[in-house]
Enzyme design. Structure first.
Site, PDB file in Angstrom:
ATOM      1  N   ASP A 245       3.440  -3.088  -6.408  1.00  0.00           N
ATOM      2  CA  ASP A 245       2.660  -2.453  -5.845  1.00  0.00           C
ATOM      3  C   ASP A 245       2.297  -0.912  -6.767  1.00  0.00           C
ATOM      4  O   ASP A 245       3.151  -0.807  -7.568  1.00  0.00           O
ATOM      5  CB  ASP A 245       2.817  -2.030  -4.452  1.00  0.00           C
ATOM      6  CG  ASP A 245       1.571  -1.518  -3.502  1.00  0.00           C
ATOM      7  OD1 ASP A 245       0.523  -1.322  -4.273  1.00  0.00           O
ATOM      8  OD2 ASP A 245       1.466  -1.866  -2.325  1.00  0.00           O
TER       9      ASP A 245
HETATM   10  C1  NOJ Z   1      -1.395   0.282  -2.803  1.00  0.00           C
HETATM   11  C2  NOJ Z   1      -1.764  -0.601  -1.747  1.00  0.00           C
HETATM   12  O1  NOJ Z   1      -0.541  -0.780  -1.072  1.00  0.00           O
HETATM   13  C3  NOJ Z   1      -2.098  -1.869  -2.275  1.00  0.00           C
HETATM   14  O2  NOJ Z   1      -2.482  -2.631  -1.167  1.00  0.00           O
HETATM   15  C4  NOJ Z   1      -3.445  -2.035  -3.151  1.00  0.00           C
HETATM   16  O3  NOJ Z   1      -3.680  -3.193  -3.447  1.00  0.00           O
HETATM   17  C5  NOJ Z   1      -2.965  -1.128  -4.278  1.00  0.00           C
HETATM   18  N1  NOJ Z   1      -2.363   0.205  -3.907  1.00  0.00           N
HETATM   19  C6  NOJ Z   1      -3.747  -1.173  -5.415  1.00  0.00           C
HETATM   20  O4  NOJ Z   1      -5.089  -0.156  -4.982  1.00  0.00           O
END
Ligand code: NOJ
Length: 747
Positions: A285
């Site tokens: 993430d």
């Molecule tokens: C953080 C989020 O937790 C995740 O769900 C998302 O896909 C990513 N950022 C990318 O934007």
């Protein structure tokens, strides 16, 4: 050679790998921000103004020249972007200007539609209609593909049993069986063929894993989970997504019992690779690798890079750890080259599988044909209608009579566009949204409809309650459209108090005092704790944040053109103190319904002094304008082995004068097992259409090998013995029977 690599691409992957320098290999494991910095504060202000004017708004993005340079140098593998023009330019830098011509993965968060914004995923799950969600996900994939996106950071398949957690909005609710069904459908929808111009998309089920179990519902908070609960509850939707072809996943921010998801080799290697034999790509993430330092398990970014690659994270999303340190870690012998190669192979394999080497560019004019296509808009309406849940309808106050009632349409969300999009609608436009007021105008003549906001959603703004009360007094019925703004749920948007925000409860109280019947439409991103609102409302429809067709869908239901069929996929607590409250709880040794154990003349039970244990509304609940009667439950296979199929039948009759759809649910309980089992577990459901007065026998066929759990050794098994089975309209009602499993199944 990595045993997990798809044999189809083996030779191509090996050939490419053999030509790569160490830096180029590391480059294939990097997702970098593609855009030059912008003044977000200013941009969001401009967006707000455009929303208020009902105009579309485009974020003014420019390519970051540093990223272009990195792409040309083979130091970037993936970007996060939704602009076809910029994506083509960046693909060109990769495909035509870099030494090895390796195309980019272009990822994006397409969580509930791209431009055609569907209801938030929690709402979508309340349709209990996987086939419909498959079509909705496919529509989202078509629109996304027109932008040059080839990787969708969805579905979010985290089980969530805590409505304080803002990301409960993004998933399919509290149940692993339903969650797995929805995960399958979405992956199929995103990844199915026939995208425009032969483009392909990879889904990325996330966040692997246990993210929804954040303590106290606070986003990113620590998670304490037993391996058994992890395997029984949190892993099944991921496994379902992978079984249906998902070729990537995202490692979660959270720790589980001391080990963050992004350096957890038990989860990322033992379970994913060794047990499941899955060969997809793991992306961290956003900055999750860097955050290992904050977690306190890595002493610096280099250490974080080492821990993550060793644990099995293939792509570093935006922390810079791999770019800065991975090559050196390999040179120093701290990370074996074989581990790096294994990760690169997986990424290349994904790129070959997506056809990016042959088809890297997108036709920039495609969007004219597909974005907001009429069939997508009508699909969004279908999903919105089926996702809404009717929870109260005293004296059949609904459906409303269009012709002869004067209606006061009151509330801050009654004529609101932007909030109806909900959280994570990053590419949605408020100007595309139909408000509830717009929807009502299709049914009610202007002179019979009076729309007044009454107050704002949150904050302490001056109230307009007197105008709202005057409108109510001047009407036959009040339709109240209230709830949360889009920004109150989603990432990093947890709430400790789950009542109506701002001064909305004051508005409700003032309107209730007029004595006019209140029909409440609650638009929200999570279950709220609203017993007083429910008590004061004659009817209650949970409208959620239902996307661009929300207003039309609400009007169609309230005026009876659509017979509501949605059912809750997450429990609604009576009080925050009950959280987590979910239907599949355990009995305990002193169950609330039992006699308890008496000591000091008092029967001790697992209850509260000041609230019942049951939520206000339970999983599976939802009414329609029809009524259904269940009878004659028959267990057709009273003795079964784990290799056989349990067959249970029931008769359902639509006793009303309206055709409708009933979501029929089957639950089981393993009565005595080697470890404690939930009081009920969903194991099947069917959407059944019944004409007025129609009576039909429904049959469930459930493979007995799906009725197991992880036992004393944390291995999956179906144990012998008696089970109870229920078929009914929700998790609290149903006819029941008994069956016996005769042989043990071990995994
Ligand atoms: C953080 C989020 O937790 C995740 O769900 C998302 O896909 C990513 N950022 C990318 O934007």
């Amino acid at each position: 050679m990595d045993k997990h690599i798809d044999p189809l691409f083996k030779a191509k992957v090996e050939e490419l790998l053999s030509q790569m320098t160490l830096e180029e290999k590391v480059g294939q494991l990097v997702l970098e921000n593609a855009f030059a910095p912008i003044n977000w504060h200013e941009v969001l202000q401009q967006q707000k103004l455009a929303d208020e004017r009902g105009e579309p708004f485009k974020i003014p993005l420019e390519i970051n020249p540093v990223t272009s340079e990195h792409i040309r140098a083979g130091r970037v593998s993936a970007i996060n972007s939704a602009d076809p023009l910029l994506n083509n330019r960046l693909q060109q830098a990769a495909v035509e200007e870099s030494r090895l011509h390796i195309p980019l993965l272009v990822g994006h968060d397409v969580i509930h539609g791209f431009r055609t914004v569907f209801p938030i995923p929690l709402a979508e799950s309340c349709t209990w209609n996987p086939e419909l969600l498959e079509r909705a996900s496919h529509a989202a994939a078509v629109e996304a593909a027109c932008m040059g996106i080839n990787w969708i950071f969805a579905p979010m398949v985290d089980i969530a049993r805590d409505p304080r957690w803002g990301r409960v909005a993004e998933g399919a609710g509290e149940d692993p069986f339903l969650g797995a069904e929805m995960a399958r459908a979405r992956v199929r929808g995103f990844q199915s063929g026939n995208l425009p111009m032969g483009r392909r998309i990879s889904a990325c089920p996330k966040h692997y894993v246990g993210y929804g179990a954040a303590e106290a519902g606070r986003d990113y908070n620590s998670v304490e989970l037993s391996e058994r609960t992890l395997r029984d509850v949190y892993l099944p939707p991921f496994q379902a997504a992978f079984d249906n072809g998902a070729q990537s996943t995202m490692s979660a921010f959270n720790e589980i019992s001391g080990i963050p998801g992004t350096c957890n080799s038990f989860l990322l290697r033992t379970v994913l690779r060794d047990e499941w034999g899955w060969n997809g790509v793991v992306v961290s993430d956003f900055n999750a690798i860097g955050e290992l330092v904050q977690h306190g398990v890595a002493k610096d970014l280099r250490d974080a890079a080492r821990l993550s690659i060793l644990a099995g994270v293939d792509i570093d999303m935006e922390s810079g750890a791999y770019t800065k340190h991975l090559a050196q870690l390999v040179e120093d012998g701290a990370v074996p080259l074989t581990i790096l190669d294994e990760a690169v192979r997986r990424v290349l394999c994904l790129k070959f599988g997506l056809g990016l080497f042959e088809n890297p560019y997108v036709d920039e004019t495609l969007s004219e044909k597909y974005i907001l296509a009429p069939e997508f808009r009508s699909l969004a309406l279908d999903v919105a209608r089926q996702s809404m849940v009717l929870l109260k309808n005293d004296k059949n106050v609904l459906p409303l009579q269009a012709q002869d009632q004067r209606i006061a349409l009151i509330g801050p969300l009654a004529n609101n566009r932007a909030d109806l999009l909900g959280t994570w609608a990053v590419t949605g436009q408020a100007s595309d949204v139909e408000t509830v007021f717009d929807g009502f105008r299709h049914y009610v003549q202007g002179n019979l409809l009076n729309c007044v906001p009454g107050c704002s959603v949150s904050g302490d703004d001056p109230l307009d309650i007197s105008a709202a009360v005057a409108a109510a007094q001047d009407s036959d019925i009040v339709v109240l459209v209230i709830g949360e703004s889009a920004g109150m749920s989603g990432e990093a948007h947890s709430r400790a108090h789950l009542g109506l925000p701002g001064r909305q409860q004051e508005l409700v109280n003032a309107l209730a005092a007029t004595g006019k019947p209140l029909v409440t439409v609650l638009m929200c991103g999570r279950p709220l704790v609203v017993p007083a609102l429910v008590e004061k409302s004659a009817a209650l429809l949970i409208g959620w944040h239902a996307g661009i067709r929300a207003g039309q869908a609400v009007a169609d239901i309230l005026f009876g053109a659509e017979n509501p069929s949605g059912k809750l996929t997450v429990s609604w607590p009576r009080a925050e103190g009950q959280i987590p409250v979910y239907y599949a709880h355990k009995l305990t040794g002193r169950p609330a319904e039992g006699t308890g154990t008496t000591q000091y003349h008092e029967p001790f039970r697992s209850t509260y002094l000041d609230e019942p244990n049951a939520p206000l509304f339970s999983f599976g609940e939802g009414m329609s304008y029809s009524e259904y009667e269940y009878s004659n439950l028959q267990v057709l296979t009273p003795f079964v082995s784990p290799k056989e199929t349990l067959q249970v039948g029931v008769v359902i009759k639509n006793t009303s004068s309206r055709a409708g759809v009933e979501i029929v649910q089957l639950y089981i309980r393993d009565l005595v097992a080697s470890v404690t089992r939930p009081v009920k577990e969903l194991k099947g459901f069917q959407r059944v259409h019944l004409e007025a007065g129609e009576k039909r026998e429904i049959r469930f066929e459930i493979p007995v090998n799906t009725l197991g759990f992880h036992g004393l050794e944390n291995r999956y098994l179906v144990e012998t013995g008696e089970f109870k089975v229920w078929i009914g309209s929700d998790s609290t009602h149903g006819l029941d029977g008994i069956f016996t499993v005769r042989d043990i199944l071990h995994s």
